[in-house]
Design an enzyme around this catalytic site. Structure first.
Site, mmCIF file in Angstrom:
data_model
loop_
_atom_site.group_PDB
_atom_site.id
_atom_site.type_symbol
_atom_site.label_atom_id
_atom_site.label_comp_id
_atom_site.label_asym_id
_atom_site.label_seq_id
_atom_site.Cartn_x
_atom_site.Cartn_y
_atom_site.Cartn_z
ATOM 1 N N SER A 68 33.004 13.679 7.036
ATOM 2 C CA SER A 68 34.450 13.705 6.790
ATOM 3 C C SER A 68 35.164 13.859 8.121
ATOM 4 C CB SER A 68 34.783 14.902 5.903
ATOM 5 O OG SER A 68 36.165 15.221 5.996
ATOM 6 N N TYR A 123 33.441 23.702 3.538
ATOM 7 C CA TYR A 123 33.264 22.246 3.446
ATOM 8 C C TYR A 123 33.198 21.625 4.842
ATOM 9 C CZ TYR A 123 34.696 17.365 2.462
ATOM 10 O OH TYR A 123 34.800 16.000 2.397
HETATM 11 C C1 4PL Z 1 41.958 15.067 6.416
HETATM 12 O O1 4PL Z 1 37.309 15.361 3.417
HETATM 13 O O2 4PL Z 1 39.233 14.710 5.625
HETATM 14 C C2 4PL Z 1 41.772 16.592 3.065
HETATM 15 C C3 4PL Z 1 39.748 16.818 1.509
HETATM 16 N N1 4PL Z 1 42.224 16.138 4.258
HETATM 17 O O3 4PL Z 1 38.413 16.394 1.758
HETATM 18 C C4 4PL Z 1 38.339 15.807 2.966
HETATM 19 C C5 4PL Z 1 41.409 15.530 5.117
HETATM 20 C C6 4PL Z 1 40.462 16.438 2.724
HETATM 21 C C7 4PL Z 1 40.073 15.333 4.814
HETATM 22 C C8 4PL Z 1 39.617 15.835 3.587
#
Ligand code: 4PL
Length: 246
Positions: free
Chosen positions: A139, A152
């Protein structure tokens, strides 16, 4: 394009969101898809939507016995495994002051223990075939330090670094392992959490404006899962409209 004819692909998190979008695309390009999700009915619905050569398996990736059963089913229905796409994860929204060790463990159990179990079993099957493409979902929050999900963010940093090590370990068997770092994506899962209110803030940071949808992430995954990406391994690719440039 029909890049996956003759290929078998296991996709976790295939009931909805990005996992489902990836499953549909790989199937559309000819892959035999094994749709995996803890939500067995959801996995079955994806398989039904694909039709034809597809299998749905209910699996809790954080449970070693459940993963063992999954790969027994894979081995029983396909003679080889070519592609493993790990999308399944818990995407929590928990304020730092409310984060407990139990909650930390709940996320690590799936996002890291589950990834390990899937890659362990999947790569064993790939080694026998002398070919493999592994794509793990990290992510872009690991670069941004996105709020309300410290556990997370930690788990997804682990996804990236584990994938680097996996590339080293599996390179001798001609298996590549790469990670994808999506930004905030409009999925059913995100819509169920307060992350859904972050789209405008995230858009402000993006080089290209708009709200990310699963289809925006699919092409990068399909490329890394394709035969011609053989010279790319151990890498992480941000797919986030340029929110993070590093
Ligand atoms: C920038 O991977 O990468 C919210 C929620 N905002 O899960 C994510 C950003 C979220 C993200 C993520």
């Amino acid at each position: 394009m029909r890049r996956f004819i003759g290929r078998t692909a296991v996709i976790s998190g295939a009931a909805r969101g990005m996992g489902k979008a990836v499953a549909l695309r790989l199937a559309d390009e000819g892959a035999t898809v094994i749709a995996v999700d803890v939500n067995g009915a959801g996995a079955a619905a994806t398989a039904k939507e694909i039709g034809g050569q597809t299998l749905a398996v209910q699996c809790d990736i954080g449970d070693p016995d459940s993963v063992a059963k999954l790969f027994a089913a894979v081995a029983g229905s396909a003679e080889k495994l070519d592609i493993l796409i790990n999308v399944a994860a818990i995407v929590p929204f928990v304020k730092w002051d409310e984060l407990t060790f139990d909650e930390w463990r709940r996320v690590m159990r799936v996002n890291l223990d589950g990834l390990y179990l899937m890659c362990r079993a999947g790569s064993e099957m790939m080694r026998a075939g002398g070919y493999g493409r592994i794509v793990n979902f990290s992510s872009n929050s690991i670069f941004a330090g996105t709020p309300n999900m410290a556990h997370y963010v930690a788990s997804k940093g682990g996804v990236l670094t584990f994938t680097r090590a996996l590339a080293t370990e599996l390179g001798p068997y001609k298996i590549t392992a790469n990670s994808i770092c999506p930004g905030l994506i409009d999925t059913e899962g995100v819509q169920q959490t307060p992350h859904k209110d972050a789209f405008d803030f995230v858009e402000m940071l993006q080089a290209i404006k708009g709200h990310g949808v699963p289809q925006d992430v699919v092409p990068a995954v399909a490329f890394l899962a394709s035969e011609e990406a053989h010279w790319i391994t151990g890498q992480a690719l941000n797919v986030d409209a340029g929110m993070v440039r590093w």
